[in-house]
Design a protein around this motif. Structure first.
Motif, PDB file in Angstrom:
ATOM      1  N   ALA A 255       0.836  -1.209   0.000  1.00 15.69           N
ATOM      2  CA  ALA A 255       0.000   0.000   0.000  1.00 15.69           C
ATOM      3  C   ALA A 255       0.868   1.254   0.000  1.00 15.69           C
ATOM      4  O   ALA A 255       0.609   2.212  -0.750  1.00 15.69           O
ATOM      5  N   LEU A 256       1.921   1.244   0.817  1.00 17.45           N
ATOM      6  CA  LEU A 256       2.820   2.406   0.860  1.00 17.45           C
ATOM      7  C   LEU A 256       3.538   2.611  -0.471  1.00 17.45           C
ATOM      8  O   LEU A 256       3.747   3.750  -0.908  1.00 17.45           O
ATOM      9  N   SER A 257       3.929   1.505  -1.109  1.00 12.57           N
ATOM     10  CA  SER A 257       4.613   1.649  -2.402  1.00 12.57           C
ATOM     11  C   SER A 257       3.668   2.246  -3.450  1.00 12.57           C
ATOM     12  O   SER A 257       4.084   3.039  -4.303  1.00 12.57           O
ATOM     13  N   LEU A 258       2.385   1.878  -3.396  1.00  8.69           N
ATOM     14  CA  LEU A 258       1.408   2.456  -4.326  1.00  8.69           C
ATOM     15  C   LEU A 258       1.144   3.932  -4.019  1.00  8.69           C
ATOM     16  O   LEU A 258       0.832   4.719  -4.933  1.00  8.69           O
ATOM     17  N   ILE A 259       1.250   4.313  -2.766  1.00 10.18           N
ATOM     18  CA  ILE A 259       1.037   5.722  -2.398  1.00 10.18           C
ATOM     19  C   ILE A 259       2.244   6.572  -2.747  1.00 10.18           C
ATOM     20  O   ILE A 259       2.125   7.623  -3.401  1.00 10.18           O
ATOM     21  N   VAL A 260       3.414   6.108  -2.326  1.00 14.42           N
ATOM     22  CA  VAL A 260       4.614   6.953  -2.381  1.00 14.42           C
ATOM     23  C   VAL A 260       5.237   6.999  -3.769  1.00 14.42           C
ATOM     24  O   VAL A 260       5.499   8.089  -4.315  1.00 14.42           O
ATOM     25  N   LEU A 261       5.515   5.846  -4.358  1.00 18.89           N
ATOM     26  CA  LEU A 261       6.298   5.826  -5.598  1.00 18.89           C
ATOM     27  C   LEU A 261       5.618   6.554  -6.766  1.00 18.89           C
ATOM     28  O   LEU A 261       6.265   7.363  -7.432  1.00 18.89           O
ATOM     29  N   PRO A 262       4.325   6.316  -7.054  1.00 20.90           N
ATOM     30  CA  PRO A 262       3.716   7.055  -8.173  1.00 20.90           C
ATOM     31  C   PRO A 262       3.581   8.551  -7.918  1.00 20.90           C
ATOM     32  O   PRO A 262       3.419   9.326  -8.863  1.00 20.90           O
ATOM     33  N   PHE A 263       3.643   8.946  -6.628  1.00 26.05           N
ATOM     34  CA  PHE A 263       3.495  10.378  -6.322  1.00 26.05           C
ATOM     35  C   PHE A 263       4.814  11.137  -6.427  1.00 26.05           C
ATOM     36  O   PHE A 263       4.803  12.371  -6.539  1.00 26.05           O
ATOM     37  N   ILE A 264       5.927  10.426  -6.427  1.00 33.16           N
ATOM     38  CA  ILE A 264       7.236  11.093  -6.421  1.00 33.16           C
ATOM     39  C   ILE A 264       7.400  12.085  -7.574  1.00 33.16           C
ATOM     40  O   ILE A 264       7.857  13.219  -7.361  1.00 33.16           O
ATOM     41  N   PRO A 265       7.028  11.742  -8.842  1.00 34.17           N
ATOM     42  CA  PRO A 265       7.223  12.717  -9.927  1.00 34.17           C
ATOM     43  C   PRO A 265       6.445  14.018  -9.726  1.00 34.17           C
ATOM     44  O   PRO A 265       6.843  15.056 -10.279  1.00 34.17           O
TER      45      PRO A 265
END
Length: 918
Positions: free
Chosen positions: A351-361
């Motif tokens: 869940a955290l990877s789906l929240i954090v990684l796509p939001f980085i850009p």
């Protein structure tokens, strides 16, 4: 891992349709205008390869003003929409709703990897109805998120199958993953982040590592106690393939944008140009702002730029507490998920990877973006949020006494979110509803005040629009675009002095040119339009043309690639009759953009003014190659072919006029020129039909009425011509040629010398020096056998035209007739009843030849039509639609003159027979 059933698919699809069916009645709003309405890449006439050369908005990637957003696959779907329904907004919204339903089903499939059947369905249902998605689903440009998400989830699902039953590597799913990652990235840039999600899944879920285990393995390898375990080597190999593939995609992406980041200004993202520590504090504060929108999507806004979120300028700002709470919560969740191996930890880490990684850009933490907050970029991160909520529901519902309460809370949450989503869709119905709803949330954003003003301006409500534009200048006094909007609105209200003052304020806010420094790096390129609009305003004063030219040249000096400045300057130079310089300006603009049909059209107009019709026709054809439905190029090229007098051009001219009337079915000029072409080809029934059509569309159409009467006269239907001439003279009582033709018909075909006499006297009342009217009146006197008066009349005519030999000859004939009658003892003046009844038909007044000079149709001309609309450049550019008539005489005109000269000589012979007749 349970599969997704048809019932679940139908449930999700039905829920999506229930929440979003009202979006089908919404139009194109906000960014849709630039991406859809103004984007030439959607048109079938644009080569498909342009989709891979231009950015999301149709601007060439090589241009400095490009947004650098490279999403060709998304634009391709827009183009398919256009192919089936052109600009019917409902079809674009329908496809977005379908794509959102597909994402929901795929998301449910992903959730089944680390949630049970019930919890995963809860996550998918919450995702389907979450109000934060309205911008991505109801806004057409949000399709980039939808398509990218489909490929992102598909890539992740493909990667999860890359490990065989015996823990061996299965390469086919990895290859498919790379392809799907590339597709996701070509839909929107954040698609590439799925590689990071795959890596997290591989390490912490597929291989079951925890952070302490990884650190322990690494320590043992570094101490030389042991080598890498086989499972670790397999994992490393798969990750290396993914990382290398990702690096290749990044390299290609960097090449596409030519190693240039897009240019943003402080108005787009104020924190990006702020000093340390304001920039860092503000960007970090934006993270809890986005998290709060996911938790409580009650106040949504379509635009969060400018002053929406005040800068965090001090460590003592209380908003830093929100940042601290956010990072603390995120850290605790990460610590929990990375430390333990149980299923709950795996769910949280995914869940955290789906929240954090796509939001980085979009986070602004590594490079600035063109916005402060954008709700649509939360589309993929909201998946991780929904997984966390569903996982929490699962934990709570397992406690017996809280099970019913948890179900009640989820039911209320889904219901309220669905209702909020449905209501939020109505905000996207029009630009006015969208921006007024945004102002309810935030009144400190000058851009919102400007955009409501634009919406009112599009409704021609300039007075109310001005109030919003003025408020924008009060909210953001240094907003150049707002002052430009004020200037334009004052101009629309015919308040030129106030408009000029507003433009001068905007001009004073422009940063000064620094030698050796690119101007565009410190100002939005569209703000340079203040020079264009100020010049367009003052050039209405003929004494200020040079001042206007100076403004155009100043804009060009700031940006040598500023195409619009060359276009507007070319129009001004054409007005100043500096034809060579005008041509050079358009050629320079064409060097910057050879795919602009309007530029080729404008160059053709200059060629016409320079009396080079062949070059003009060539450039008209260039414009039509780029845009076969270019209305002005169709009209003027057909008119040029018609005026050439070459019958070989007539079929193509006819085809172009027919295409023109398809585009402009209410423009009488198109039908009139079809009628003129038919007259040239002696197709009288067709000519009559087209002329009647033109007159039906435009009552009192001067040229059509006169030429229809002329057509009847030349077809020996003079009696039919009289009611047409009566209509012409009712609308245009000063029409001299019409009066001459009517007088000729009355005298020669109706034998109504009194009516003819009235026509010719009206001409002389309006123009006492009109030789033709005067001479025809003399003929009437002769018809009435009033020879003395005819003599005096001819003497006066000769005084007006002493070089007209026929007048002198007629005067001699009258005097000879008078002398003969005196010698015979007959009275010089006889009554009209003595006129012989059998005199030749056709004697009397001078006839009017076809295509009389004042009845030629004028050429349609336009300076530059750029988008436009908008183009929303905070200021629509002035354009001229004034008629321009080519000078000099074409081959056809010379031929017409010769025909009229021959007809006049024949008429003179008839008149002489009358004067000297028995």
């Amino acid at each position: 891992m349970a599969a997704v059933s048809w019932k679940e698919i139908l449930l999700l699809t039905g829920l999506v349709v229930g929440c979003y069916w009202n979006s089908l009645s919404c139009g194109f709003v906000f960014d849709d205008v630039s991406a859809i309405l103004d984007n030439k890449d959607l048109r079938p006439s644009t080569p498909l390869r342009n989709l891979f050369l231009n950015d999301f908005w149709g601007t060439p990637m090589a241009e400095e003003r490009s947004h650098k957003s490279y999403r060709p696959l998304t634009v391709l779907t827009f183009r398919l929409n256009y192919l089936f329904s052109e600009l019917s907004a409902s079809s674009y919204h329908l496809l977005n709703v379908v794509l959102h339903a597909v994402v929901c089903v795929l998301f449910l499939r992903v959730c089944r990897l680390f949630l049970d059947k019930t919890s995963s369905l809860v996550a998918a249902l919450l995702f389907a109805v979450h109000p934060i998605h309205t911008e991505a689903v109801t806004g057409v440009v949000g399709r980039a998120e939808l398509l990218s998400s489909i490929f992102l989830l598909a890539a992740f699902l493909a990667y999860t199958k890359s490990t065989g039953a015996d823990h061996s590597i299965v390469w086919a799913p990895i290859a498919l993953t790379v392809v799907l990652v590339a597709a996701a990235t070509l839909c929107k840039e954040q698609g590439i982040t799925v590689v990071g999600i795959c890596c997290v899944h591989e390490v912490f879920v597929a291989q079951g590592f925890t952070l302490p285990m990884l650190l322990d393995t690494l320590r043992q390898v570094l101490q030389g106690k042991d080598g890498f375990p086989y499972a670790v080597l397999q994992t490393l190999l798969k990750l290396i393939v993914l990382v290398i593939s990702t690096l290749l995609l990044v390299i290609i992406r960097v090449q596409v944008i030519q190693s240039q980041l897009p240019v943003f200004t402080r108005f787009d993202n104020p924190a990006a140009v702020s000093p340390t520590p304001t920039r860092q504090l503000t960007f970090n504060y934006l993270l809890p702002v986005n998290a709060w929108l996911l938790l409580n999507p009650s106040e949504l806004c379509c635009d969060w730029t400018m002053g929406t979120i005040p800068l965090v300028e001090s460590l003592l700002d209380l908003r830093n507490l929100a940042t601290l709470v956010f990072y603390t919560t995120l850290g605790l969740l990460a610590y929990h998920s990375l430390r333990y191996r149980h299923s709950s930890a795996r769910t949280v880490i995914m869940a955290l990877s789906l929240i954090v990684l796509p939001f980085i850009p979009a986070s602004n933490l590594f490079f600035p973006v063109g916005f402060v907050v954008a709700e649509r970029v939360l589309y993929v991160p909201s998946m991780g949020f929904c997984v966390l909520v569903a996982h929490g529901f699962k934990i709570v519902s397992q406690k017996g006494h809280l099970k019913k309460i948890s179900w009640l809370i989820i039911g209320v949450l889904l219901t309220t979110h669905a209702v909020k989503t449905f209501k939020r869709n109505w905000d996207w119905e029009s630009e006015y509803t969208l921006f007024t709803s945004a102002l309810k949330v935030n009144k400190n954003n000058a851009k919102l005040w400007n955009n409501v003003g634009h919406a009112l301006e599009n409704q021609n409500n300039y007075a109310k629009a001005l109030q919003y534009f003025l408020q924008a200048t009060r909210v953001q006094p240094d907003d150049i675009g707002a002052h430009m909007n004020v200037g334009r609105t004052y101009k629309n209200l015919n308040k030129s002095k106030e408009a000029e003052d507003a433009y001068l304020v905007a001009k004073s806010l422009m940063p000064q040119v620094i030698p050796g420094k690119k101007y565009a790096t410190r100002v939005a390129p569209n703000h340079l339009n203040v020079y264009i609009n100020l010049a367009n305003l003052i050039r209405a004063n003929e004494s200020r043309l040079e001042e206007a030219d100076q403004l155009y040249r100043q804009a060009i000096s700031m940006r040598p690639d500023f195409k619009q400045a060359y276009i507007s300057r070319g129009e001004l130079l054409l007005k100043m009759n500096k034809l060579t310089e005008a041509r050079d300006a358009y050629l320079r603009a064409l060097d910057l953009d050879r795919t602009n049909a309007d530029l080729w059209y404008n160059l053709a107009i200059v060629n016409i003014e320079m009396k080079d019709p062949s070059e003009a026709l060539k450039n008209f054809n260039h414009a039509l190659e780029l845009n076969p439905r270019h209305k002005l190029a169709l009209f003027n090229s057909a008119l040029l072919m018609q005026e050439s007098g070459e019958p070989k051009f007539w079929p193509e001219a006819n085809r172009r006029f027919l295409t023109y009337v398809e585009e402009e079915p209410e423009d009488a000029n198109g039908y009139f020129n079809l009628g003129m072409l038919a007259m040239d080809a002696n197709e009288n029934p067709a000519a009559e039909r087209w002329m009647r059509k033109a007159i039906g569309l435009q009552a009192g159409f001067r040229s059509a009425l006169f030429n229809l009467a002329l057509l009847y006269s030349q077809s020996k239907r003079e009696i039919d011509a009289l009611p047409v001439l009566d209509e012409l003279l009712r609308h245009h009582p000063e029409h001299i040629k019409g009066l001459i033709l009517k007088g000729d018909i009355l005298m020669n075909h109706k034998k109504d010398t009194r009516g003819a006499k009235a026509c010719f006297e009206r001409i002389l009342h309006m123009d006492p020096t009109n030789v033709q009217g005067k001479h025809n009146l003399c003929v009437v006197y002769f018809e009435e056998r009033d020879l003395p008066r005819a003599e005096r009349c001819l003497e006066e005519t000769l005084a007006l035209a002493p070089n007209e030999e026929y007048v002198r000859r007629h005067l001699s004939i009258v005097r000879g007739k008078m002398a003969a009658m005196s010698a015979a003892g007959q009275p010089v003046k006889e009554g009209a009843e003595e006129i012989a009844e059998g005199e030749e038909e056709g004697r009397g007044a001078d006839a009017v030849g076809k295509g009389a000079g004042d009845e030629k149709n004028v050429r349609k001309s336009s300076a530059e039509s750029l988008g436009g609309k908008g183009v929303d450049q905070s200021e629509s550019l002035d354009s001229s639609q004034s008629d321009k008539q080519t000078k000099g005489k074409s081959t056809k005109e010379i031929k017409d003159i010769e025909e009229k000269r021959a007809a006049a000589l024949k008429r003179l012979e008839e008149i002489e027979r009358i004067l000297s007749g028995d």
